[in-house]
Design a protein around this motif. Structure first.
Motif, PDB file in Angstrom:
ATOM      1  N   GLU A 145       0.815  -1.208   0.000  1.00 54.27           N
ATOM      2  CA  GLU A 145       0.000   0.000   0.000  1.00 54.27           C
ATOM      3  C   GLU A 145       0.851   1.261   0.000  1.00 54.27           C
ATOM      4  O   GLU A 145       0.425   2.302  -0.502  1.00 54.27           O
ATOM      5  CB  GLU A 145      -0.939   0.010   1.216  1.00 54.27           C
ATOM      6  N   CYS A 146       2.053   1.157   0.555  1.00 54.85           N
ATOM      7  CA  CYS A 146       2.942   2.323   0.594  1.00 54.85           C
ATOM      8  C   CYS A 146       3.824   2.434  -0.638  1.00 54.85           C
ATOM      9  O   CYS A 146       4.707   3.304  -0.690  1.00 54.85           O
ATOM     10  CB  CYS A 146       3.804   2.278   1.856  1.00 54.85           C
ATOM     11  N   GLY A 147       3.615   1.552  -1.619  1.00 56.00           N
ATOM     12  CA  GLY A 147       4.299   1.696  -2.901  1.00 56.00           C
ATOM     13  C   GLY A 147       5.493   0.813  -3.120  1.00 56.00           C
ATOM     14  O   GLY A 147       6.220   0.991  -4.103  1.00 56.00           O
ATOM     15  N   LEU A 148       5.754  -0.142  -2.240  1.00 52.59           N
ATOM     16  CA  LEU A 148       6.929  -0.996  -2.390  1.00 52.59           C
ATOM     17  C   LEU A 148       6.633  -2.183  -3.298  1.00 52.59           C
ATOM     18  O   LEU A 148       5.541  -2.739  -3.277  1.00 52.59           O
ATOM     19  CB  LEU A 148       7.392  -1.477  -1.017  1.00 52.59           C
ATOM     20  N   ARG A 149       7.648  -2.590  -4.108  1.00 49.43           N
ATOM     21  CA  ARG A 149       7.513  -3.698  -5.050  1.00 49.43           C
ATOM     22  C   ARG A 149       8.600  -4.742  -4.767  1.00 49.43           C
ATOM     23  O   ARG A 149       9.553  -4.478  -4.030  1.00 49.43           O
ATOM     24  CB  ARG A 149       7.640  -3.207  -6.494  1.00 49.43           C
ATOM     25  N   VAL A 150       8.457  -5.893  -5.373  1.00 53.99           N
ATOM     26  CA  VAL A 150       9.445  -6.956  -5.191  1.00 53.99           C
ATOM     27  C   VAL A 150      10.824  -6.493  -5.636  1.00 53.99           C
ATOM     28  O   VAL A 150      11.840  -6.844  -5.019  1.00 53.99           O
ATOM     29  CB  VAL A 150       9.006  -8.220  -5.954  1.00 53.99           C
ATOM     30  N   ALA A 151      10.883  -5.685  -6.700  1.00 51.29           N
ATOM     31  CA  ALA A 151      12.177  -5.178  -7.166  1.00 51.29           C
ATOM     32  C   ALA A 151      12.865  -4.350  -6.080  1.00 51.29           C
ATOM     33  O   ALA A 151      14.100  -4.399  -5.937  1.00 51.29           O
ATOM     34  CB  ALA A 151      11.984  -4.338  -8.423  1.00 51.29           C
ATOM     35  N   ASP A 152      12.089  -3.603  -5.302  1.00 51.58           N
ATOM     36  CA  ASP A 152      12.664  -2.825  -4.201  1.00 51.58           C
ATOM     37  C   ASP A 152      13.183  -3.742  -3.097  1.00 51.58           C
ATOM     38  O   ASP A 152      14.251  -3.483  -2.512  1.00 51.58           O
ATOM     39  CB  ASP A 152      11.619  -1.866  -3.624  1.00 51.58           C
ATOM     40  N   LEU A 153      12.444  -4.802  -2.813  1.00 51.49           N
ATOM     41  CA  LEU A 153      12.893  -5.754  -1.803  1.00 51.49           C
ATOM     42  C   LEU A 153      14.174  -6.459  -2.235  1.00 51.49           C
ATOM     43  O   LEU A 153      15.083  -6.681  -1.426  1.00 51.49           O
ATOM     44  CB  LEU A 153      11.788  -6.772  -1.526  1.00 51.49           C
ATOM     45  N   ASP A 154      14.235  -6.842  -3.511  1.00 49.18           N
ATOM     46  CA  ASP A 154      15.443  -7.483  -4.021  1.00 49.18           C
ATOM     47  C   ASP A 154      16.642  -6.548  -3.915  1.00 49.18           C
ATOM     48  O   ASP A 154      17.744  -6.973  -3.517  1.00 49.18           O
ATOM     49  CB  ASP A 154      15.242  -7.899  -5.481  1.00 49.18           C
ATOM     50  N   ALA A 155      16.430  -5.283  -4.282  1.00 48.74           N
ATOM     51  CA  ALA A 155      17.533  -4.315  -4.216  1.00 48.74           C
ATOM     52  C   ALA A 155      18.004  -4.110  -2.783  1.00 48.74           C
ATOM     53  O   ALA A 155      19.210  -3.978  -2.522  1.00 48.74           O
ATOM     54  CB  ALA A 155      17.097  -2.991  -4.830  1.00 48.74           C
TER      55      ALA A 155
END
Length: 250
Positions: free
Chosen positions: A142-152
């Motif tokens: 909901e706050c805009g985070l994606r799997v790509a951000d988690l991977d990074a």
């Protein structure tokens, strides 16, 4: 010596005169009540409209304050846990991730199907690393985070730091979003109060003064917003309109 009949006539005349005088005094009082009654009715309408408009932002402030009261103790515990495990460069990576994500548009603003797909992907990512998703996935997405951000982020952390880091990221982003809601609702309340003051000042003013026409129109529209439901108001003000000399109430 006056007769009894003439005395009765004099008394009757005096009584009629007193009644007429009383009526003459009462009429202005009665006439004066009408504008006061109209003023009180207008004041009641104004108060009802203001209460209606204040209800939503006031409820939002109360709700967000309650959420923050629940969130902050847990966020402090998560930060303490992360601080004990993470190296300085890892803490810097967490802070950079938070700063990079918090200004993104919330996922609720995009297509619902895309939101569901993102939620499933984040949930799977967390579970694959042994992190309890629970409400964590909801907060992150909901706050805009994606799997790509988690991977990074995970690429810059040791495996045992990933869980606490994600908890801090989720709590921080939720806190920022909640504070933004408080700021927005508070600004709305401030705008309503300012418009009420401007509207009241216009009604009280009797002397000629420099009047900002746009400001007066906007204040009036704000106070009448509850009566404009279903009506599209088109604003087409010319830039740099000069003030005019007149009575604000007019």
């Amino acid at each position: 010596m006056p007769s009894r009949s003439s005395s009765r006539c004099s008394c009757a005349a005096a009584g009629l005169y007193g009644a007429a005088a009383g009526a003459g005094l009462a009429y202005p009082r009665l006439r004066g009540r009408r504008p006061r009654r109209a003023t009180l009715e207008a004041l009641g309408t104004l108060a009802a409209g203001l209460a209606h408009e204040l209800n939503n932002p006031a409820a939002a402030v109360s709700r967000s304050a309650s959420e923050l009261a629940d969130l902050m103790p847990q966020l402090l515990r998560d930060c303490s846990c992360l601080g004990r495990r993470a190296e300085p460069e890892e803490l810097a990576a967490v802070n950079a991730t938070i700063d990079g994500i918090r200004n993104r548009a919330p996922l609720r603003a995009v297509d619902p199907l895309d939101a569901m797909d993102a939620m499933d992907e984040v949930t799977d990512w967390l579970e694959d690393r042994g992190i309890d998703s629970g409400s964590l996935a909801d907060d992150l997405v909901e706050c805009g985070l994606r799997v790509a951000d988690l991977d990074a982020l995970a690429a810059q952390l040791r495996p045992d730091v990933v869980g606490p880091a994600v908890e801090v990221v989720a709590g921080s982003l939720r806190g920022h979003a909640t504070v933004a809601e408080v700021v927005g609702a508070s600004s709305r309340i401030s705008t309503l109060i300012a418009s009420t003051k401007a509207y009241s000042d216009m009604d009280r003013a009797s002397e000629r003064d420099e009047v900002d026409v746009v400001e007066g129109i906007e204040a009036t529209l704000t106070m009448l917003v509850s009566k404009l439901s279903g009506i599209r108001v088109v604003r087409d003000y010319r830039d740099g309109l000069p003030t005019i000399c007149g009575r604000r109430a007019s």
